[in-house]
Design an enzyme around this catalytic site. Structure first.
Site, short mmCIF file in Angstrom:
data_model
loop_
_atom_site.label_atom_id
_atom_site.label_comp_id
_atom_site.label_asym_id
_atom_site.label_seq_id
_atom_site.Cartn_x
_atom_site.Cartn_y
_atom_site.Cartn_z
N GLU A 16 25.66 5.64 3.18
CA GLU A 16 26.38 6.58 4.05
C GLU A 16 26.08 7.98 3.51
O GLU A 16 26.54 8.35 2.42
CB GLU A 16 27.90 6.32 4.01
N PHE A 57 38.93 14.21 2.70
CA PHE A 57 38.75 15.65 2.90
C PHE A 57 38.32 15.99 4.33
O PHE A 57 38.50 17.12 4.78
CB PHE A 57 37.69 16.19 1.91
N SER A 84 36.35 6.69 1.46
CA SER A 84 35.07 5.98 1.32
C SER A 84 35.31 4.49 1.06
O SER A 84 36.38 4.08 0.59
CB SER A 84 34.28 6.60 0.17
N CYS A 126 33.82 10.33 10.07
CA CYS A 126 33.66 8.88 9.92
C CYS A 126 33.16 8.24 11.21
O CYS A 126 32.68 7.12 11.20
CB CYS A 126 34.99 8.25 9.54
N LYS A 142 49.52 12.04 -0.34
CA LYS A 142 48.60 12.57 -1.36
C LYS A 142 47.32 12.95 -0.62
O LYS A 142 46.44 12.13 -0.39
CB LYS A 142 48.31 11.47 -2.41
P1 NAD Z 1 37.14 9.53 -1.00
O1 NAD Z 1 37.16 8.06 -0.95
O2 NAD Z 1 36.34 10.19 -2.08
O3 NAD Z 1 38.64 10.11 -1.16
C1 NAD Z 1 39.67 9.70 -0.31
C2 NAD Z 1 41.00 9.83 -1.07
O4 NAD Z 1 40.96 8.97 -2.21
C3 NAD Z 1 41.27 11.23 -1.59
O5 NAD Z 1 42.64 11.53 -1.42
C4 NAD Z 1 40.90 11.13 -3.06
O6 NAD Z 1 41.65 12.01 -3.88
C5 NAD Z 1 41.21 9.69 -3.41
N1 NAD Z 1 40.33 9.15 -4.45
C6 NAD Z 1 39.05 9.52 -4.73
N2 NAD Z 1 38.57 8.79 -5.76
C7 NAD Z 1 39.55 7.94 -6.12
C8 NAD Z 1 39.65 6.93 -7.13
N3 NAD Z 1 38.63 6.65 -7.96
N4 NAD Z 1 40.80 6.25 -7.24
C9 NAD Z 1 41.84 6.50 -6.41
N5 NAD Z 1 41.80 7.46 -5.45
C10 NAD Z 1 40.67 8.16 -5.30
O7 NAD Z 1 36.68 10.04 0.44
P2 NAD Z 1 36.34 11.52 0.89
O8 NAD Z 1 35.06 11.95 0.27
O9 NAD Z 1 37.54 12.40 0.72
O10 NAD Z 1 36.15 11.30 2.47
C11 NAD Z 1 34.95 10.90 3.05
C12 NAD Z 1 34.89 9.40 3.23
O11 NAD Z 1 35.99 8.97 4.03
C13 NAD Z 1 33.66 8.93 3.99
O12 NAD Z 1 33.18 7.76 3.41
C14 NAD Z 1 34.17 8.69 5.40
O13 NAD Z 1 33.41 7.76 6.16
C15 NAD Z 1 35.52 8.15 5.10
N6 NAD Z 1 36.42 8.28 6.24
C16 NAD Z 1 36.71 7.15 6.94
C17 NAD Z 1 37.52 7.23 8.06
C18 NAD Z 1 37.84 6.01 8.86
O14 NAD Z 1 38.66 6.11 9.74
N7 NAD Z 1 37.26 4.86 8.61
C19 NAD Z 1 38.05 8.46 8.44
C20 NAD Z 1 37.75 9.59 7.69
C21 NAD Z 1 36.92 9.49 6.59
#
Ligand code: NAD
Length: 495
Positions: A380, A149, A226, A281, A173
């Site tokens: 985090e 997000f 995450s 991130c 997605k």
């Molecule tokens: P998230 O892991 O909750 O969601 C990311 C994606 O995974 C979304 O599209 C979501 O729909 C999907 N998802 C969520 N739960 C799932 C599940 N159980 N099974 C399969 N798919 C699932 O992350 P978020 O809250 O959207 O974003 C924030 C996180 O992303 C933070 O931890 C941040 O550090 C990380 N992030 C990392 C980077 C990087 O480059 N390392 C960049 C941006 C964000």
């Protein structure tokens, strides 16, 4: 109430799954749209469209692909205001920050505009008598992107331009929390001349992600999110035989030495910790203050924090907007109390700031005397909470970073060249800044962390992105010796 549809085979397709998810404006707390979540059949339809499109797209000339990418780049730039408006209305970040996110995304389109150069391959003539050997890189087929997000425009643009420029077709997605900007960007790509089916968008949750990871026609997936989900996606996707790159969470440290430019370090800490409400991130979440810099640094950060304007991201005076959801805001606020209970000094408590209305706002917080055992250090938080860990020596601060399970970014602030040089060589993170708090690589390098911040061995965009979206093919060809030619080659031949 607006409903947000999928984009499959170039057409807007309403979900018929009966499952929906609300999209909010975080600044008002009001629901702004209803998102239809994909069924397995809807994901399959997107993959089928991409598979069919691959047959022709992979054969389209590099020149034509490049022309479409240039048009796409110009359309994204021409529509920055509209994309930023969508970002702010669903994510909450301030408009200037949203424009910055799009600019970083455009860098990746520009890199992909040079795809002819990146796909040149290599060639050895006459490797053996009459034998030439050359390596070309070919596209994989249908690839998928699953994005978070916090950068709804930039993160999809980390992979889509390179993937498509290399001749792949794509199913995105995006996060279900702020899907409008990536959907609009995909529409712009079609306006730029991209054929139907080359780029598809399905909205969804775990069901859609799992289907993409198991679908036999999906050859690779790029995940950003995450750490627990990154690990899950990596393990599930690779077990299904797919090429996976999965970027996870972070806890980025900024090491400040006593000789640092205090004003520069304090400015950097404030913008890197609280920009975009700490939902980056690459945000700085820990300042490792070495020796006697700690007291003046905490004072300088505190002074700057008090001048920050938190408010609706559409207001030009706002420097920080709300958090993404009410639940996330409450969770972040709880960490401040947990930090205090475990012995941290709450220098500034964001919970003290009051906001009108029902927006998901929280003020900025500073916790001092944090130790590595505390929950606020180990988790985090992903919000506007900065922790200060006091260290006696440079080596102690550097070891703190090494011991941390995440390794996305790390920065040092110093005027000492020797310390800076040691840090750039030994810092246990994938992206390192010297007097730069958020060292996000430019589009012609590649982005990715170490340790629990990256699963897989390929980072995103730039040269590594092109490698990820192609596979090498080595061709060995034999032609008869010119001496056997029937054409008059201008020297004596056998004929
Ligand atoms: P998230 O892991 O909750 O969601 C990311 C994606 O995974 C979304 O599209 C979501 O729909 C999907 N998802 C969520 N739960 C799932 C599940 N159980 N099974 C399969 N798919 C699932 O992350 P978020 O809250 O959207 O974003 C924030 C996180 O992303 C933070 O931890 C941040 O550090 C990380 N992030 C990392 C980077 C990087 O480059 N390392 C960049 C941006 C964000």
């Amino acid at each position: 109430m607006d409903t947000i549809n999928h984009l499959i085979n170039g057409k807007s397709v309403a979900s018929t799954s009966g499952r929906t998810s609300p999209v909010f404006n975080p600044a008002t707390g009001e629901q702004s749209a209803e998102l239809g979540l994909a069924s397995i059949e809807e994901v399959d339809a997107a993959v089928d469209a991409a598979k069919t499109a691959f047959e022709t797209w992979s054969r389209v000339s590099v020149a034509q692909r490049t022309r479409i990418l240039f048009s796409f780049r110009n359309l994204v730039e021409a529509n920055i205001d509209e994309i930023a408006r969508r970002l702010t209305s669903e994510h909450g970040k301030v408009l200037s920050d949203a424009a910055g996110e799009i600019a970083r995304g455009i860098e990746n389109i520009e890199y992909a505009c040079g795809i002819a150069e990146h796909l040149k391959g290599s060639y050895n003539g006459n490797a053996s008598t009459g034998v030439d050997v050359y390596t070309v890189r070919q596209p994989l087929g249908v690839v998928a992107g699953i994005t978070p997000f916090n950068f709804p425009a930039m993160v999809p643009l980390w992979t889509i331009p390179n993937a498509i420029a290399c001749g792949n077709t794509y199913v995105l997605k995006p996060s279900e929390k702020d899907p409008s900007a990536p959907l609009f960007i995909a529409e712009l790509f079609h306006e730029a001349g991209l054929p139907e089916g080359v780029l598809n968008v399905v909205h969804g949750d775990k069901l859609a992600v799992d289907r993409l990871l198991e679908h036999p026609d999906v050859k690779a997936a790029s995940f950003v999110g995450s750490t627990p989900i990154a690990k899950y996606v990596y393990e599930t996707g690779t077990a299904a035989g797919k090429r996976i790159q999965a970027l996870g969470g972070a806890k980025n440290h900024m090491l400040v030495l006593p000789d640092a430019d205090l004003g520069l370090a304090a400015d950097a800490a404030v913008s890197a910790a609280y920009g975009s409400a700490g939902e980056r991130c690459m945000a700085i979440s820990v300042v490792a203050a070495v020796g006697d810099v700690a007291d003046p640094l905490v004072d300088a950060i505190t002074e700057r924090m008090q001048k920050l304007t938190v408010g609706d991201g559409t207001n030009p005076d706002s420097e920080m907007g709300p958090l993404i959801t009410r639940e996330h805001r409450d969770k972040v606020a709880d960490y401040i109390g947990i930090g205090a209970d475990e012995g941290a000094t709450v220098v500034v408590d964001g919970r003290d700031q009051n906001f009108d209305g029902d927006g998901f706002f929280l003020g900025v917080s500073l916790l001092d005397n944090v130790t590595p055992e505390m929950t606020v250090y180990r988790d985090e938080i992903f919000g506007p909470v900065l922790c200060v860990v006091r260290c006696d020596t440079y080596a102690e601060a550097r070891d703190l970073i090494s011991a941390n399970p995440w390794g996305n970014g790390a920065a040092i602030f110093t005027r000492d060249g020797g310390a800076a040089r040691d840090f750039q060589e030994t810092a246990d993170a994938g992206m390192v800044g010297i007097n730069v708090p958020i060292p996000v690589p430019v589009g012609y390098h590649s982005f990715g962390g170490w340790k629990d911040s990256l699963f897989g061995d390929v980072t995103m965009y730039g040269p590594e992105g092109v490698n990820f979206f192609t596979r090498p093919k080595v061709l060995t060809s034999r032609w008869p010796d010119p001496a056997t030619s029937t054409v008059d080659l201008g020297f004596p031949t056998n004929t």
